[in-house]
Design an enzyme around this catalytic site. Structure first.
Site, mmCIF file in Angstrom:
data_model
loop_
_atom_site.group_PDB
_atom_site.id
_atom_site.type_symbol
_atom_site.label_atom_id
_atom_site.label_comp_id
_atom_site.label_asym_id
_atom_site.label_seq_id
_atom_site.Cartn_x
_atom_site.Cartn_y
_atom_site.Cartn_z
ATOM 1 N N ASP A 160 0.906 -1.219 -0.037
ATOM 2 C CA ASP A 160 -0.157 0.041 0.078
ATOM 3 C C ASP A 160 0.908 1.214 -0.125
ATOM 4 O OD1 ASP A 160 -2.699 1.377 0.402
ATOM 5 O OD2 ASP A 160 -1.610 1.974 2.434
ATOM 6 N N ASP A 162 1.199 5.143 0.625
ATOM 7 C CA ASP A 162 0.685 6.405 1.247
ATOM 8 C C ASP A 162 1.655 7.511 1.116
ATOM 9 O OD1 ASP A 162 -1.044 4.341 2.338
ATOM 10 O OD2 ASP A 162 -1.026 5.404 4.336
ATOM 11 N N GLU A 164 1.889 11.090 0.787
ATOM 12 C CA GLU A 164 1.139 12.435 1.090
ATOM 13 C C GLU A 164 1.904 13.709 1.061
ATOM 14 O OE1 GLU A 164 -0.672 11.891 5.005
ATOM 15 O OE2 GLU A 164 -0.780 9.868 4.621
ATOM 16 N N TYR A 248 -11.474 11.903 5.818
ATOM 17 C CA TYR A 248 -11.618 12.572 7.361
ATOM 18 C C TYR A 248 -10.384 13.702 7.515
ATOM 19 C CZ TYR A 248 -8.032 8.718 7.172
ATOM 20 O OH TYR A 248 -7.321 7.572 6.886
#
Length: 430
Positions: A160, A162, A164, A248
């Site tokens: 995965d 991530d 950012e 979120y």
């Protein structure tokens, strides 16, 4: 059906031992992050990680080695350690602890063979070298090769990413360094293609499917391209099993007014509604960009945020009111309030039917427009946005109505008694 799934379908006819990606109509994904750095206090056990209710655990986080070091050199992050391997090679935070945690997670598959274990690379602190890695053919090759080695070494099911964020790093670079460039999103497509080709090749030899997922931003900036449009995200999705949308943190406690950080639907009283800062709008942006619904996973938080010094307002509930900054009664004295922390502190109570109520001077409210709960203590003037079983049920209903791949949550240690995972798992059943 796309060509990758067709290829895998044909392969399964010849080799039934292959583990294929989920097809339409199968049980939805319930994906949870496991925080590796918390393993001393929250070890990998069957009690802490309920592999019978999870379809996948994302192990957070693994980094990439760059110039013999890993960790973000930004002083505020304050974690830089030596590592071995060419630029782009995956690097553990702690070789012994991370290895033990992964072996323990994989061991849970003995009783739950459908449960998958995937390493998550990057995260907020460790995304600073993704831009450099994706921009270099040699570094991409190191990333891909080390990913395959790591999966085979521990018996993992995939990787995965991530990042950012492409084109706009969340944690700023130190002076003179590069951690974001305009070409990031196109480079991400190239990286994913190369990773997909290598994983398919390795999977054919190993008679299994290796997954590729990513964590992606919920705002419009993430989907849009520098020159306009959003074609890149559809192209990227072709190489992915699915996209975990981080729906979120739409409001954060450094803002001047209180607000819901994970609203499902729009509330006209919230000024960010017009900008599409709510979960359903995030999903629709991806769908409008051409990403298939069964390649989208909705993110839900097992935590909330608190504000202090919030005026009660005309409704007496502190909602959307001016405040004095982040509260300090959260986990470790901060402004983040995990669901388990709220329970332990008695700020909320949990009824047998899974509903929550306020405690210790807090009143629990429900926003029928946003479809989320919130808390307010008028004496202490503290306002808290959070997720509970009722809001999870609403989001599960939305996921099923839209035909999405499933739900992802951050993170397992925030749900000490499985109240949230139990509720999410039950609500996600077909």
């Amino acid at each position: 059906m796309n060509t990758r799934l067709t290829r895998w379908a044909l392969a399964s006819a010849l080799a039934c031992a292959f583990s294929l990606p989920a097809a339409a109509g199968t049980a939805p994904e319930v994906v949870g992050y496991y925080p590796g750095w918390k393993s001393a206090d929250f070890p990998v056990t069957a009690a802490n990680v309920d592999a019978g209710k999870l379809t996948m655990a994302l192990y957070a986080f693994v980094d990439v080695c760059w110039n013999g070091k890993h960790g973000n050199p930004e002083p505020s992050v304050n974690y830089v350690a030596p590592c071995q391997g060419a630029n782009g090679t995956l690097a553990f935070r702690d070789d012994a602890a991370d290895g033990a945690n992964l072996r323990a997670l994989v061991a849970l598959k003995k009783r739950h063979p459908k449960f998958k274990v995937v390493v998550s690379v990057g995260g907020w602190d460790w995304s600073n070298q993704f831009s450099n890695m994706a921009d270099s053919a040699a570094a991409r090759a190191s990333f891909v090769a080390s990913s395959v080695r790591l999966m085979r070494r521990f018996g993992l099911d995939g990787v995965d990413i991530d990042w950012e964020y492409p084109t706009e790093a969340g944690v700023p670079c130190v002076a003179g360094a590069v951690c974001a460039r305009p070409a990031d999103k196109q480079n991400f497509i190239v990286l994913a293609r190369e990773l997909r080709a290598a994983f398919d090749s390795a999977g054919k030899k190993d008679r299994r499917h290796y997954s590729i997922t990513i964590a992606a931003g919920g705002n419009a900036n993430y989907i849009s391209e520098n020159g306009g449009g959003s074609a890149w995200i559809k192209e990227l999705s072709r190489s992915l099993d699915w996209i975990n949308i981080m729906t979120y943190d739409f409001h954060m406690p450094w803002e001047k007014n209180s607000g819901h950080h994970a609203a499902l639907s729009a509330d006209a009283r919230d000024p960010v509604t017009a900008s599409g800062f709510y979960s359903a709008a995030s999903v629709q942006r991806y769908l409008q960009a051409g990403v298939a619904a069964d390649k989208l996973v909705l993110g839900v938080p097992f935590y909330g945020y608190g504000w202090k010094g919030c005026a009660a307002g005309a409704d007496g509930d502190g909602q959307y009111q001016p405040c004095d900054g982040g509260a300090t009664g959260g986990t470790n004295g901060g402004n983040s309030y995990g669901f388990s922390h709220l329970l332990k502190q008695g700020v909320i109570t949990l009824a047998a039917d899974g509903s929550t109520a306020g405690g210790k001077g807090y009143q629990r409210y429900w926003n029928a427009s946003a479809k989320v709960p919130y808390l307010y203590n008028p004496a202490e003037q503290v306002w808290i946005t959070y997720e509970d079983p009722a809001s999870l049920k609403e989001k599960a209903g939305y996921i099923k109505a839209q035909g999405l791949r499933g739900a992802m949550f951050w993170e397992l240690s925030g749900d000490g008694g499985h109240q949230m995972l139990d509720a999410l798992s039950a609500a996600m059943r077909p």
